[in-house]
Motif scaffolding. Structure first.
Motif, PDB file in Angstrom:
ATOM      1  N   LYS A  95       0.704  -1.204  -0.119  1.00 37.75           N
ATOM      2  CA  LYS A  95       0.053  -0.354  -0.069  1.00 37.75           C
ATOM      3  C   LYS A  95       0.830   1.251   0.029  1.00 37.75           C
ATOM      4  CE  LYS A  95      -3.932   2.074   2.156  1.00 37.75           C
ATOM      5  NZ  LYS A  95      -5.116   1.986   3.300  1.00 37.75           N
ATOM      6  N   LYS A  96       2.091   1.237   0.637  1.00 33.91           N
ATOM      7  CA  LYS A  96       2.862   2.389   0.604  1.00 33.91           C
ATOM      8  C   LYS A  96       3.315   2.635  -0.717  1.00 33.91           C
ATOM      9  CE  LYS A  96       7.309   3.570   2.499  1.00 33.91           C
ATOM     10  NZ  LYS A  96       8.663   3.351   3.090  1.00 33.91           N
ATOM     11  N   TYR A  97       3.489   1.743  -1.721  1.00 34.26           N
ATOM     12  CA  TYR A  97       4.049   1.900  -3.268  1.00 34.26           C
ATOM     13  C   TYR A  97       3.052   2.512  -4.096  1.00 34.26           C
ATOM     14  CZ  TYR A  97       8.985   0.589  -2.251  1.00 34.26           C
ATOM     15  OH  TYR A  97      10.114   0.464  -1.726  1.00 34.26           O
ATOM     16  N   TYR A  98       1.739   1.533  -3.695  1.00 36.18           N
ATOM     17  CA  TYR A  98       0.728   1.790  -4.631  1.00 36.18           C
ATOM     18  C   TYR A  98      -0.596   2.443  -4.314  1.00 36.18           C
ATOM     19  CZ  TYR A  98       3.939  -0.895  -7.762  1.00 36.18           C
ATOM     20  OH  TYR A  98       4.685  -1.401  -8.582  1.00 36.18           O
ATOM     21  N   GLY A  99      -0.449   2.685  -3.018  1.00 38.47           N
ATOM     22  CA  GLY A  99      -1.834   3.419  -2.522  1.00 38.47           C
ATOM     23  C   GLY A  99      -3.090   2.538  -2.236  1.00 38.47           C
ATOM     24  N   LEU A 100      -2.880   1.313  -2.682  1.00 32.58           N
ATOM     25  CA  LEU A 100      -4.003   0.307  -2.449  1.00 32.58           C
ATOM     26  C   LEU A 100      -3.369  -0.831  -1.923  1.00 32.58           C
ATOM     27  CD1 LEU A 100      -5.672   0.508  -5.778  1.00 32.58           C
ATOM     28  CD2 LEU A 100      -6.450   1.440  -3.992  1.00 32.58           C
ATOM     29  N   PRO A 101      -4.331  -1.631  -0.972  1.00 33.48           N
ATOM     30  CA  PRO A 101      -4.035  -3.053  -0.528  1.00 33.48           C
ATOM     31  C   PRO A 101      -3.878  -4.049  -1.759  1.00 33.48           C
ATOM     32  CG  PRO A 101      -6.014  -2.651   0.164  1.00 33.48           C
ATOM     33  CD  PRO A 101      -5.621  -1.426  -0.515  1.00 33.48           C
ATOM     34  N   PRO A 102      -3.152  -4.974  -1.660  1.00 36.12           N
ATOM     35  CA  PRO A 102      -2.848  -5.962  -2.799  1.00 36.12           C
ATOM     36  C   PRO A 102      -4.333  -6.533  -3.633  1.00 36.12           C
ATOM     37  CG  PRO A 102      -1.383  -6.531  -1.153  1.00 36.12           C
ATOM     38  CD  PRO A 102      -2.604  -5.521  -0.668  1.00 36.12           C
ATOM     39  N   SER A 103      -5.232  -6.922  -2.644  1.00 33.30           N
ATOM     40  CA  SER A 103      -6.555  -7.134  -3.236  1.00 33.30           C
ATOM     41  C   SER A 103      -7.213  -6.278  -3.984  1.00 33.30           C
ATOM     42  CB  SER A 103      -7.467  -7.613  -2.080  1.00 33.30           C
ATOM     43  OG  SER A 103      -7.693  -6.651  -1.172  1.00 33.30           O
TER      44      SER A 103
END
Length: 300
Positions: A95-103
């Motif tokens: 989330k730190k990298y992409y702003g979203l949780p993996p799911s």
């Protein structure tokens, strides 16, 4: 400085091939044949990142790539493969990298991966990064049919001489180094010479200034010993989706996006190795800047 680069190339290859192994500073420094203190400073000098930042980024980027293109894989299988101990740590870092949780990233990946932003660089060239739609999926499929001949085929092992580039701006200088070396070995110019770009990162998940691309030339025999910045790389034999077309440099992103879309539409899954381009002509010798290219995706 060339010796630094040579050792860092070896180290980066080791990291990328062992993301689930012991990647402590001491172990990586041992691979590079530097003391931990000197290695840490040299690595940052060459790559612009600390060792730990690079390792973490690579794990997250590779995880994002497989979350998007291999929907049948469980999230747990992916994060364990890339060395994360549990879902909580993986989710927080992701989330730190992409702003979203993996799911959530996986749900939005088809949309995110078929977006593009064209930003004007200082020299007027167009840099391609993902941010806005290039076109609808229907238009992409139509474009693919009109511009690429696509087939699934078995390809033989390919032995390459390679020069690493870190960042899209370094690709042309890397090819210049490679061609100078090839000329010294009477490998260039010659009839039917094949130049190949191997993508060890994806522009979908890696910033353009950090993406790793190997500039390569196809050899008849394996290069046994590295020579300066030139080292050996092997593309293993296997099944590949191959999209062939006569395109301009500005078409490359659309070719890759449409080819991955074709892969998903036909229920193929990508092997955990690297896509590449084979160049059959030189765009500088064409009046419209076109070149004949094979875009190759390794599949199971």
């Amino acid at each position: 400085m060339k010796e630094y680069k040579k050792r860092i190339v070896k180290t980066i290859q080791y990291i990328d091939e062992n993301l689930d192994a012991d990647l402590s500073l001491e172990r990586i420094a041992e691979i590079s044949a530097y003391s931990p203190f000197h290695f840490h400073r040299i690595f940052k000098l060459v790559t612009g990142e600390t060792l730990q930042s690079y390792i973490t980024r690579k794990k997250i980027e590779k995880s994002a790539f497989f979350l998007a293109i291999n929907k049948q894989l469980e999230i747990k299988e992916i994060y364990l493969d890339f060395g994360f101990s549990n879902h909580s740590v993986f989710s927080k870092t992701f989330k730190k990298y992409y702003g979203l949780p993996p799911s959530e990233f996986r749900k939005t990946a088809p949309e995110a991966f078929h977006k593009i932003l064209q930003t004007q660089s200082k020299n007027g060239q167009i840099d391609t990064v993902f941010s806005q739609y290039i076109c609808t999926i229907e238009n992409l499929l139509n474009w693919t049919t009109m511009n690429l001949k696509i087939e699934v085929k078995q390809m033989p092992e390919m032995n390459l001489a390679a020069v690493m580039s870190l960042g899209i701006a370094q690709v042309e200088p890397s090819y210049n180094v490679l061609i100078d070396w090839a000329k010294s070995k009477n490998l260039f110019p010659r009839e039917n010479v094949k130049m190949i770009s191997v993508y060890h990162d994806s522009f979908k998940v890696t910033p353009p200034d950090k993406v790793r691309i190997h500039a390569c030339i196809l050899l008849d025999e394996k290069l046994e010993v590295p020579q300066g910045e030139v080292f050996s790389e092997t593309i293993e034999a296997g099944r590949f989706i191959v999209g062939t077309g006569e395109v301009t440099l500005n078409d490359f992103e659309q070719c890759w996006v449409s080819l991955f879309l074709w892969m998903n539409e036909h229920h193929h899954s990508m092997r955990r190795t690297f896509p590449f381009e084979i160049y059959h002509s030189n765009f500088k010798e064409h009046p419209e800047g076109k070149m004949i290219v094979d875009f190759c995706i390794p599949i199971h």
